[in-house]
Scaffold this active site. Structure first.
Site, PDB file in Angstrom:
ATOM      1  N   VAL A  82      80.805   4.541  45.795  1.00 58.02           N
ATOM      2  CA  VAL A  82      81.403   5.759  45.321  1.00 58.02           C
ATOM      3  C   VAL A  82      80.897   6.207  43.767  1.00 58.02           C
ATOM      4  CG1 VAL A  82      83.438   7.197  44.992  1.00 58.02           C
ATOM      5  CG2 VAL A  82      83.274   5.745  46.997  1.00 58.02           C
ATOM      6  N   ALA A 127      81.608   4.767  38.788  1.00 58.42           N
ATOM      7  CA  ALA A 127      81.376   4.454  40.120  1.00 58.42           C
ATOM      8  C   ALA A 127      81.918   3.025  40.461  1.00 58.42           C
ATOM      9  CB  ALA A 127      79.561   4.495  40.124  1.00 58.42           C
ATOM     10  N   LYS A 128      82.043   2.917  41.673  1.00 56.07           N
ATOM     11  CA  LYS A 128      82.625   1.568  42.028  1.00 56.07           C
ATOM     12  C   LYS A 128      81.855   1.412  43.705  1.00 56.07           C
ATOM     13  CE  LYS A 128      85.144  -1.603  40.134  1.00 56.07           C
ATOM     14  NZ  LYS A 128      85.290  -2.000  39.063  1.00 56.07           N
ATOM     15  N   GLY A 129      81.996   0.183  44.031  1.00 54.35           N
ATOM     16  CA  GLY A 129      81.413  -0.112  45.315  1.00 54.35           C
ATOM     17  C   GLY A 129      81.690  -1.440  45.775  1.00 54.35           C
TER      18      GLY A 129
END
Ligand code: NAD
Length: 443
Positions: A82, A127-129
């Protein structure tokens, strides 16, 4: 290009934004971050157009990908990335391999990254995922294939000038080395070697930064040191407890132990252990290394009831595992006067309200654990410029940057008479607001 500032944002827009998932436990981490955001936006009278932009995530990438297991069978995995906002620069944030990882966690964590990079004064967005797996169920070679295939599935949704992942829960420098290698191997020969800064947190031998391993834990330690110094107290003799004994939990404990503080108890995914005389940090680390990081069975401490962990009598608590650990269910029992948030989102809003009423100081995650992303930024710069920086120079630079950010936040606390998290959010969001106001909206 922007509407007038108004005090309150229309309720219908807020309620639309808050709709997330059906599962209550998962909903709350995302809800927490949205509530924190809107509370700050009200206090700072954020431009309403910018509130709209920052309330949503720019891109939400979901990939399903097949991987051949050691037994020859194929398993299909789900991965996320994301990208919340990139007004200040390329997206930046970790990858988490955990059974509870889902799109809402990724959204909440991506938003926190936007605030964190902004507060830290870095030219990055958030962001992160990650992948929804329990890595303990897979062999090392399976994890390598899962990581590489995930990288391939993400394709150009990540990139050294676009979106730069880093380690997070259950991912480490080995994971980053596999990602960098896969990403570079799938590029044309001419551009291949210019792409290693697609990830940070790599091993030192493969473009990693000296000191990136300890950067987050060091930053957590430093914020505690600055806080106690401001009260004319030292860390020596202070008792603390740590939840999570991974990268962050280990390093922060080591720095604190060196300063004379005493590690009273540790909790991880496997056990909760205590020793009134103090737990020797490196002994525990040596014990956990061959056990996939587990602290269980350590002879230098005794096991205790996990439920009683946060209520232990100590000077400060360092949550360094997962989100939503300190809540209304345990906040009344906490005896410590300081919480240093090594993890992202460890205190939920209700837990925080109770703690603030009780006079507990919370060093908020977006400041407290920002040593990691600051270290990542230095690694990225080093790769981009073809430089190699020595450890002492890196640690000095991290210390300088974090001390500046800490002081800026403390000034806002004093000026605006708000709690620390709100002050950190005001600083972080104002910087993004300025960027949008200056450049406007395309077209
Ligand atoms: P890690 O995978 O190295 O360690 C995680 C630790 O948490 C392990 O000890 C694990 O046993 C423990 N844990 C997992 N589930 C738990 C549970 N239910 N109860 C108690 N303990 C549990 O991860 P890390 O890199 O140290 O990250 C820890 C936290 O710090 C995360 O919230 C992460 O987002 C945050 N963080 C990490 C970095 C970094 O540079 N690594 C930077 C900023 C923030």
């Amino acid at each position: 290009a922007f509407g007038k500032k108004t005090k309150k944002y229309p309720a219908n827009i807020i309620s639309k934004i808050m709709i997330t998932t059906k599962e209550p436990a998962k909903k709350s981490m995302y809800e927490n971050v949205m509530e924190q955001f809107h509370k700050t936006a009200d206090i700072m009278n954020l431009n309403p157009d910018i509130r709209k932009i920052l309330s949503i995530t720019n891109n939400e990438i979901l990939v399903h990908f097949p991987v051949k297991m050691d037994n020859g069978q194929v398993e299909v995995f789900t991965g996320y990335r994301v990208q919340h906002n990139n007004a200040l620069g390329p997206y930046k944030g970790g990858l988490r391999f955990h059974a509870t990882m889902d799109i809402d966690d990724a959204k909440a964590l991506a938003m926190w990254m936007t605030w964190k990079t902004s507060l830290a004064g870095l030219p990055y967005g958030g962001a992160k995922g990650g992948i929804q797996i329990d890595p303990r169920n897979y062999s090392n070679s399976e994890l390598e294939r899962i990581t590489r295939r995930f990288t391939f599935a993400l394709g150009d949704n990540i990139g050294p000038e676009f979106d730069i992942p880093a380690p997070d829960v259950n991912t480490n420098e080995q994971t980053m080395a596999w990602i960098a290698d896969t990403f570079m191997s799938t590029k044309s020969p001419a551009t291949r070697s210019n792409n290693k800064h697609v990830v940070t947190g790599k091993p030192v031998g493969s473009g990693g930064l000296e000191g990136r391993d300890r950067a987050t834990g060091f930053g957590v330690y430093l914020t505690l040191k600055l806080l106690f110094e401001s009260k004319n107290e030292s860390l020596s003799g202070k008792k603390f407890i740590v939840q999570g004994f991974g990268n962050v939990g280990y390093w922060v404990s080591l720095f604190l132990e060196k300063e004379g503080a005493l590690l009273l108890a540790v909790q991880d995914a496997h056990a909760t252990i205590i020793n009134e005389k103090g737990i020797a940090v490196n002994d525990l680390f040596e014990h956990s290394k061959p056990r996939k990081g587990s602290i269980q069975g350590f002879s230098g401490a005794t096991e205790m009831e996990p439920k009683e962990f946060f209520a232990l009598d100590c000077d400060f608590i360092i949550p360094a595992a997962l989100g939503n650990q300190i809540t209304a269910a345990n906040a009344y029992d906490i005896k410590a006067k300081v919480i240093a948030e090594g993890a992202n989102g460890p205190t939920d809003n209700e837990g925080e309200r109770i703690l603030l009423e009780r006079g507990v100081t919370i060093i908020p995650d977006i400041l407290c654990n920002s040593g990691g992303v600051i270290g990542s930024y230095f690694e990225w710069l080093q790769n981009r410029n073809g430089e190699l920086w020595p450890l002492d120079e890196v640690m000095e630079k991290i210390e300088k940057k974090m001390t500046e950010n800490y002081k800026k936040m403390q000034n806002v606390v004093n000026e605006k008479q708000v709690d620390w998290r709100t002050a950190a959010y005001i600083l972080a969001i104002s910087r993004i607001e300025t960027a949008y106001v200056q450049r406007g909206i395309f077209p």
